[in-house]
Design a protein around this motif. Structure first.
Motif, PDB file in Angstrom:
ATOM      1  N   UNK A 117       0.940  -1.263  -0.015  1.00  0.00           N
ATOM      2  CA  UNK A 117      -0.012  -0.051   0.095  1.00  0.00           C
ATOM      3  C   UNK A 117       0.969   1.221  -0.050  1.00  0.00           C
ATOM      4  N   UNK A 118       1.929   0.940   0.715  1.00  0.00           N
ATOM      5  CA  UNK A 118       2.867   2.560   0.835  1.00  0.00           C
ATOM      6  C   UNK A 118       3.514   2.591  -0.597  1.00  0.00           C
ATOM      7  N   UNK A 119       4.029   1.469  -1.041  1.00  0.00           N
ATOM      8  CA  UNK A 119       4.594   1.695  -2.512  1.00  0.00           C
ATOM      9  C   UNK A 119       3.636   2.374  -3.515  1.00  0.00           C
ATOM     10  N   UNK A 120       2.425   1.815  -3.603  1.00  0.00           N
ATOM     11  CA  UNK A 120       1.487   2.124  -4.428  1.00  0.00           C
ATOM     12  C   UNK A 120       1.121   3.833  -4.084  1.00  0.00           C
ATOM     13  N   UNK A 121       1.070   4.267  -3.042  1.00  0.00           N
ATOM     14  CA  UNK A 121       0.793   5.481  -2.790  1.00  0.00           C
ATOM     15  C   UNK A 121       2.125   6.320  -3.363  1.00  0.00           C
ATOM     16  N   UNK A 122       3.461   5.800  -3.083  1.00  0.00           N
ATOM     17  CA  UNK A 122       4.674   6.695  -3.531  1.00  0.00           C
ATOM     18  C   UNK A 122       4.662   6.812  -4.956  1.00  0.00           C
ATOM     19  N   UNK A 123       4.218   5.667  -5.617  1.00  0.00           N
ATOM     20  CA  UNK A 123       4.201   5.444  -7.089  1.00  0.00           C
ATOM     21  C   UNK A 123       3.155   6.425  -7.629  1.00  0.00           C
ATOM     22  N   UNK A 124       2.235   6.279  -6.983  1.00  0.00           N
ATOM     23  CA  UNK A 124       0.984   7.163  -7.439  1.00  0.00           C
ATOM     24  C   UNK A 124       1.512   8.825  -7.380  1.00  0.00           C
ATOM     25  N   UNK A 125       1.822   9.235  -6.131  1.00  0.00           N
ATOM     26  CA  UNK A 125       2.291  10.847  -5.944  1.00  0.00           C
ATOM     27  C   UNK A 125       3.517  10.899  -6.715  1.00  0.00           C
ATOM     28  N   UNK A 126       4.649  10.048  -7.204  1.00  0.00           N
ATOM     29  CA  UNK A 126       5.549  10.241  -8.391  1.00  0.00           C
ATOM     30  C   UNK A 126       6.947  11.010  -7.157  1.00  0.00           C
ATOM     31  N   UNK A 127       6.566  10.952  -5.965  1.00  0.00           N
ATOM     32  CA  UNK A 127       7.525  11.769  -5.096  1.00  0.00           C
ATOM     33  C   UNK A 127       8.887  10.997  -5.135  1.00  0.00           C
ATOM     34  N   UNK A 128       9.020   9.822  -5.757  1.00  0.00           N
ATOM     35  CA  UNK A 128      10.282   9.203  -5.700  1.00  0.00           C
ATOM     36  C   UNK A 128      11.147   9.419  -6.969  1.00  0.00           C
ATOM     37  N   UNK A 129      10.504  10.263  -7.862  1.00  0.00           N
ATOM     38  CA  UNK A 129      10.956  10.468  -9.129  1.00  0.00           C
ATOM     39  C   UNK A 129      12.350  11.337  -9.024  1.00  0.00           C
ATOM     40  N   UNK A 130      12.273  12.189  -8.252  1.00  0.00           N
ATOM     41  CA  UNK A 130      13.585  13.086  -7.846  1.00  0.00           C
ATOM     42  C   UNK A 130      14.015  12.551  -6.782  1.00  0.00           C
ATOM     43  N   UNK A 131      14.805  11.841  -6.687  1.00  0.00           N
ATOM     44  CA  UNK A 131      15.368  11.041  -5.287  1.00  0.00           C
ATOM     45  C   UNK A 131      16.310  12.034  -4.654  1.00  0.00           C
ATOM     46  N   UNK A 132      17.013  12.884  -5.222  1.00  0.00           N
ATOM     47  CA  UNK A 132      17.978  13.774  -4.653  1.00  0.00           C
ATOM     48  C   UNK A 132      17.217  14.930  -3.974  1.00  0.00           C
ATOM     49  N   UNK A 133      15.892  15.107  -4.066  1.00  0.00           N
ATOM     50  CA  UNK A 133      14.994  16.030  -3.404  1.00  0.00           C
ATOM     51  C   UNK A 133      14.807  15.863  -1.948  1.00  0.00           C
ATOM     52  N   UNK A 134      15.180  14.700  -1.384  1.00  0.00           N
ATOM     53  CA  UNK A 134      14.635  14.194  -0.269  1.00  0.00           C
ATOM     54  C   UNK A 134      15.823  14.060   0.828  1.00  0.00           C
ATOM     55  N   UNK A 135      15.811  14.170   2.074  1.00  0.00           N
ATOM     56  CA  UNK A 135      16.895  13.848   3.040  1.00  0.00           C
ATOM     57  C   UNK A 135      16.498  12.460   3.510  1.00  0.00           C
ATOM     58  N   UNK A 136      17.205  12.180   4.457  1.00  0.00           N
ATOM     59  CA  UNK A 136      17.334  10.980   5.303  1.00  0.00           C
ATOM     60  C   UNK A 136      16.090  10.706   5.893  1.00  0.00           C
ATOM     61  N   UNK A 137      15.832  11.621   6.609  1.00  0.00           N
ATOM     62  CA  UNK A 137      14.595  11.513   7.451  1.00  0.00           C
ATOM     63  C   UNK A 137      13.062  11.194   6.480  1.00  0.00           C
ATOM     64  N   UNK A 169      30.190  -9.211   1.495  1.00  0.00           N
ATOM     65  CA  UNK A 169      28.451  -8.759   0.905  1.00  0.00           C
ATOM     66  C   UNK A 169      27.645 -10.130   1.038  1.00  0.00           C
ATOM     67  N   UNK A 170      26.398  -9.940   1.468  1.00  0.00           N
ATOM     68  CA  UNK A 170      25.307 -11.124   1.608  1.00  0.00           C
ATOM     69  C   UNK A 170      24.473 -10.799   0.552  1.00  0.00           C
ATOM     70  N   UNK A 171      23.999  -9.717   0.251  1.00  0.00           N
ATOM     71  CA  UNK A 171      22.803  -9.238  -0.670  1.00  0.00           C
ATOM     72  C   UNK A 171      22.924  -7.706  -1.070  1.00  0.00           C
ATOM     73  N   UNK A 172      21.999  -7.407  -1.986  1.00  0.00           N
ATOM     74  CA  UNK A 172      21.689  -6.237  -2.419  1.00  0.00           C
ATOM     75  C   UNK A 172      20.096  -5.962  -2.431  1.00  0.00           C
ATOM     76  N   UNK A 173      19.535  -4.871  -2.046  1.00  0.00           N
ATOM     77  CA  UNK A 173      18.231  -4.788  -2.175  1.00  0.00           C
ATOM     78  C   UNK A 173      17.997  -3.374  -2.963  1.00  0.00           C
ATOM     79  N   UNK A 174      16.719  -3.331  -3.791  1.00  0.00           N
ATOM     80  CA  UNK A 174      16.501  -2.250  -4.307  1.00  0.00           C
ATOM     81  C   UNK A 174      14.938  -1.893  -4.363  1.00  0.00           C
ATOM     82  N   UNK A 175      14.509  -0.813  -3.705  1.00  0.00           N
ATOM     83  CA  UNK A 175      13.220  -0.453  -3.816  1.00  0.00           C
ATOM     84  C   UNK A 175      12.839   0.286  -5.239  1.00  0.00           C
ATOM     85  N   UNK A 176      12.003   0.070  -5.831  1.00  0.00           N
ATOM     86  CA  UNK A 176      11.572   0.561  -7.108  1.00  0.00           C
ATOM     87  C   UNK A 176      11.119   1.996  -7.047  1.00  0.00           C
TER      88      UNK A 176
END
Length: 393
Positions: free
Chosen positions: A163-183, A318-325
């Motif tokens: 559900x959270x990923x659906x909301x993030x994709x719909x908002x397109x807030x992840x498109x500009x990754x560098x616009x957000x900080x760690x928090x 290294x044991x694994x790599x993860x990627x959130x789309x």
């Protein structure tokens, strides 16, 4: 000391090429390679390792191109080669065996990779996610999970993440990754996709943030980390660091080094009081950390390779790599499925580590268990753990 897995033939080729110059560069190359403590896992490669180092340094000494101080340094390094080579032989049994085709790195990954351990209900839902091919498939999965009257903890975690990923994709807030900080990433992404997986075990608590590891308690020099998975009985089991996507490579390297040091210290704290069982504990214990860089993460592990209290040797890998789309695409659902499956598995492996520590502690109190009996029990514990869960796909 850190260990890197490389082919001895490549080392020999580099040194042979440098020897043709007969310059100070030869010594610098050998010094750099020696300082990295390259580990080889085959008897023949150990011989090559020793021979190429010795030949390179001897050639440099014979060339007479260096100053007295440089030549003395070369002699000192040459005198340590035999010792380092002997040490490599000690580590060989702890390292992965070479594949039939001779590839070392692949076998290393196979031995130390993160094992995917999912319950039957988790396998079903994550496999469905993995094989989704459209937004419609994705929405149908969310609807089906929402209709489950008594969802398991795994189903609840996956549903919240989807559900959270659906909301993030719909908002397109992840498109500009560098616009957000760690928090921002911590609150809007990791809280549901990562942290939520660690909320369902009463005896274990995820700690946030700027956490001080317990094994550094009382120390004036300590590291604060962004995430710790802690047993209620006051034992840290998993540590994590996070950086925004725009963080510099230097900043990321600092996190990697910090996690490396903390994993080593964590192992030391676990093994410190195991008394005569320390060698068994080293064999079965592994410290793990995760480093997030925006939407991508690397899981790394550390083991102690030898039974030396004063100068322990650590293997980092290294044991694994993860990627959130970032958005919907051809591999979106596969990447997300891998991420969720790995997160669940990492939580289970941390709990398994605590069970091992508890058993070792009880053996120490009992004072009757033999080292052989302890080793056999821990092996059975691991086998039972693997039999209880399944990979997906």
């Amino acid at each position: 000391m850190n260990y890197f897995f490389e082919s001895a033939s490549l080392i020999e080729k580099d040194i042979s090429s440098s020897l043709e110059k007969s310059e100070w560069d030869t010594f610098n190359l050998v010094k750099e390679l020696t300082s990295r403590y390259i580990v080889i896992d085959h008897e023949k490669d150990i011989e090559v390792f020793q021979r190429c180092y010795s030949n390179a340094l001897n050639a440099y000494l014979l060339s007479g191109n260096g100053s007295d101080e440089q030549i003395e340094k070369a002699k000192n390094i040459l005198s340590t080669i035999q010792t380092k080579t002997d040490n490599i032989a000690l580590y060989r049994d702890a390292l992965p065996k070479r594949n039939m085709d001779g590839r070392i790195i692949k076998s290393t990954a196979e031995k130390f990779k993160l094992l995917i351990t999912l319950s039957a209900d988790e396998v079903q839902v994550i496999t469905r996610l993995y094989h989704s091919r459209s937004e419609e498939d994705f929405r149908e999965l969310i609807v089906e999970l929402s209709k489950i009257e008594a969802p398991t903890t795994g189903e609840s975690y996956v549903l919240g993440a989807l559900i959270q990923m659906r909301n993030l994709w719909k908002s397109r807030m992840l498109d500009n990754a560098n616009a957000h900080g760690e928090d921002w990433y911590r609150i809007n992404v990791l809280s549901m996709v990562w942290d939520a997986a660690f909320l369902y075990e009463k005896e274990y608590v995820p700690k946030r943030s700027e956490c001080k590891p317990l094994h550094q308690k009382g120390s004036e020099a300590f590291n604060r980390v962004d995430f710790i998975y802690r047993a209620a009985a006051n034992c840290d089991l998993l540590i994590g660091e996070e950086k925004r996507p725009s963080a510099s490579k230097t900043s990321q390297a600092i996190d990697t080094k910090t996690c490396e040091q903390l994993r080593s210290a964590l192992l030391d704290s676990w093994i410190a009081n195991t008394d005569k069982y320390s060698e068994i504990a080293e064999t079965h214990m592994e410290a793990i950390s995760i480093e997030w860089h925006g939407l991508n993460a690397t899981i790394r592990g550390t083991k102690r390779a030898t039974n030396q209290k004063t100068n322990p040797v650590y293997l980092h890998y290294p044991k694994a790599s993860l990627s959130i789309p970032v958005s919907h695409n051809a591999t979106t659902y596969q990447d997300l499925a891998q991420c969720l499956a790995s997160t669940i598995s990492l939580r289970r492996q941390a709990i398994q580590t605590h069970k091992k520590l508890d058993y070792i502690t009880e053996c120490i109190k009992d004072k009757t268990a033999s080292r052989t009996a302890m080793d056999e029990y821990l092996k059975k514990l691991d086998m039972s753990f693997l039999n209880d869960y399944s990979e997906f796909l």
